[in-house]
Design a protein around this motif. Structure first.
Motif, mmCIF file in Angstrom:
data_model
loop_
_atom_site.group_PDB
_atom_site.id
_atom_site.type_symbol
_atom_site.label_atom_id
_atom_site.label_comp_id
_atom_site.label_asym_id
_atom_site.label_seq_id
_atom_site.Cartn_x
_atom_site.Cartn_y
_atom_site.Cartn_z
ATOM 1 N N VAL A 149 -16.968 38.653 155.213
ATOM 2 C CA VAL A 149 -16.831 37.900 156.603
ATOM 3 C C VAL A 149 -16.421 36.607 156.627
ATOM 4 O O VAL A 149 -16.916 35.967 155.755
ATOM 5 C CB VAL A 149 -18.347 38.152 157.222
ATOM 6 N N CYS A 150 -15.379 36.606 157.214
ATOM 7 C CA CYS A 150 -15.091 35.090 157.739
ATOM 8 C C CYS A 150 -15.000 34.057 156.680
ATOM 9 O O CYS A 150 -14.223 34.179 155.700
ATOM 10 C CB CYS A 150 -15.656 34.634 159.029
ATOM 11 N N TYR A 151 -16.101 33.143 156.503
ATOM 12 C CA TYR A 151 -16.052 31.792 155.609
ATOM 13 C C TYR A 151 -16.098 32.520 154.086
ATOM 14 O O TYR A 151 -15.881 31.943 153.402
ATOM 15 C CB TYR A 151 -17.529 31.191 155.784
ATOM 16 N N ASP A 152 -16.536 33.672 153.879
ATOM 17 C CA ASP A 152 -16.315 34.382 152.509
ATOM 18 C C ASP A 152 -15.131 34.180 151.971
ATOM 19 O O ASP A 152 -14.965 34.150 150.637
ATOM 20 C CB ASP A 152 -16.943 35.779 152.482
ATOM 21 N N LEU A 153 -13.971 34.096 152.776
ATOM 22 C CA LEU A 153 -12.823 34.105 152.405
ATOM 23 C C LEU A 153 -12.166 32.783 151.547
ATOM 24 O O LEU A 153 -11.564 32.704 150.747
ATOM 25 C CB LEU A 153 -11.706 34.135 153.630
ATOM 26 N N LEU A 193 -5.003 32.037 152.530
ATOM 27 C CA LEU A 193 -6.045 32.478 151.471
ATOM 28 C C LEU A 193 -6.131 33.563 151.787
ATOM 29 O O LEU A 193 -6.534 34.434 150.596
ATOM 30 C CB LEU A 193 -7.513 31.975 152.196
ATOM 31 N N LEU A 194 -5.859 34.468 152.860
ATOM 32 C CA LEU A 194 -5.600 35.975 152.908
ATOM 33 C C LEU A 194 -4.504 36.313 151.783
ATOM 34 O O LEU A 194 -4.717 37.412 151.057
ATOM 35 C CB LEU A 194 -5.269 36.495 154.031
ATOM 36 N N LYS A 195 -3.406 35.754 151.834
ATOM 37 C CA LYS A 195 -2.343 36.115 150.889
ATOM 38 C C LYS A 195 -2.750 35.862 149.375
ATOM 39 O O LYS A 195 -2.493 36.592 148.558
ATOM 40 C CB LYS A 195 -1.072 35.191 151.259
ATOM 41 N N ALA A 196 -3.396 34.803 149.179
ATOM 42 C CA ALA A 196 -4.131 34.525 147.782
ATOM 43 C C ALA A 196 -5.047 35.480 147.226
ATOM 44 O O ALA A 196 -4.839 35.993 146.201
ATOM 45 C CB ALA A 196 -4.669 33.340 147.739
ATOM 46 N N ARG A 197 -5.869 35.937 148.153
ATOM 47 C CA ARG A 197 -6.927 36.928 147.893
ATOM 48 C C ARG A 197 -5.988 38.191 147.402
ATOM 49 O O ARG A 197 -6.732 39.121 146.629
ATOM 50 C CB ARG A 197 -7.853 37.300 148.951
ATOM 51 N N ALA A 198 -5.078 38.720 148.277
ATOM 52 C CA ALA A 198 -4.459 39.838 147.962
ATOM 53 C C ALA A 198 -3.682 39.758 146.421
ATOM 54 O O ALA A 198 -3.784 40.846 145.851
ATOM 55 C CB ALA A 198 -3.270 40.185 148.890
ATOM 56 N N ILE A 199 -2.958 38.789 146.059
ATOM 57 C CA ILE A 199 -2.188 38.573 144.876
ATOM 58 C C ILE A 199 -3.231 38.473 143.576
ATOM 59 O O ILE A 199 -3.240 39.223 142.807
ATOM 60 C CB ILE A 199 -1.497 37.259 145.074
#
Length: 257
Positions: free
Chosen positions: A143-147, A179-185
């Motif tokens: 959820v959200c801030y977890d990112l 951050l979405l991109k970083a979490r995927a990589i």
């Protein structure tokens, strides 16, 4: 088709602190979701908006919204994921529910409550991460801030898909994108982020940027407007990337205290 997960990201404005209005709105939206969809993802607090006054909403609205999710999951033959304010044992949590057409329900309480908005003073934080196996994919919904906290998101359980549901304001949307991109990589997994659009009852503006990134960080879906975003995830693609680039084998091993 085996090895394929079809997803629908619901990027819409939310009616402030009005669960019935939001359920009715999303009931209409769901009629336009592709009939072969596997997972439907709604924003954070999709039944109220990101409210810091959950006491303004009847406590029964939490269970009523879960019942609505179960009914819609059955009708669409798809899993539904999204968070809502939930009252239990004398306290509120920002609770994400992942419900399946067979009635199976899993939940996750947001670990990182958003101190900048005072969420930590209103909602109890969760302690445990949730992993769900669904139609051949292992999924980690957050959820959200977890990112913003990569250790909490780290792929130590060989999941295939990260999902973030959010109310992420326009003023900080650059961080959301990065951050979405970083979490995927870093996790060599698909990363799905579902945000809202419009303005909330606190005056914060949201411009969406719901997106999907593949295990290499390539963006495969993106939107800034009010709409359903359909996309397809491939198990074979995950396997191919991980076989060619064995970065996860070199990950640090740790336990959170």
């Amino acid at each position: 088709m085996k090895g394929i997960l079809k997803t629908a990201l619901l990027q819409y404005p939310l009616v402030w602190e009005d669960p019935e209005a939001n359920r009715n709105r999303f009931s209409e939206v769901l009629k336009d979701v592709s009939p072969d969809t596997d997972i439907i993802v709604l924003p954070e607090m999709f039944n109220t908006g990101f409210t810091m006054t959950p006491e303004n909403v009847a406590k029964e609205e939490g269970p009523k919204t879960v019942d609505w999710m179960l009914q819609k999951s059955l009708e669409t033959n798809a899993a539904l994921a999204g968070s809502i304010p939930f009252y239990e044992n004398g306290a509120f949590t920002n609770r994400l529910f992942f419900v399946q057409p067979d009635g199976k329900t899993a939940s996750y309480d947001k670990r990182h409550t958003f101190t900048l908005a005072g969420e930590d003073k209103v909602y109890d934080a969760g302690a445990d991460r949730m992993l769900v196996d669904f139609r051949g994919f292992r999924i980690c919904p957050l959820v959200c801030y977890d990112l913003r906290f990569p250790v909490w998101s780290r792929n130590t359980d060989d999941y295939d898909v990260l999902i973030y549901v959010a109310n992420w304001p326009e003023v900080r949307i650059t961080a959301w994108d990065a951050l979405l991109k970083a979490r995927a990589i870093e996790n060599m997994a698909y990363c799905i982020g579902v945000n809202r659009v419009g303005t909330d009852g606190s005056g914060h503006a949201y411009n969406g940027h719901s997106a999907v990134y593949d295990p290499l960080g390539e963006r495969t879906a993106f939107s800034e407007k009010e709409e359903i975003v359909h996309t397809i995830l491939s198990k074979a693609h995950i396997g191919s990337v991980r076989k060619k680039l064995r970065f996860l084998e070199d990950r640090d091993h740790f336990k959170l205290l």
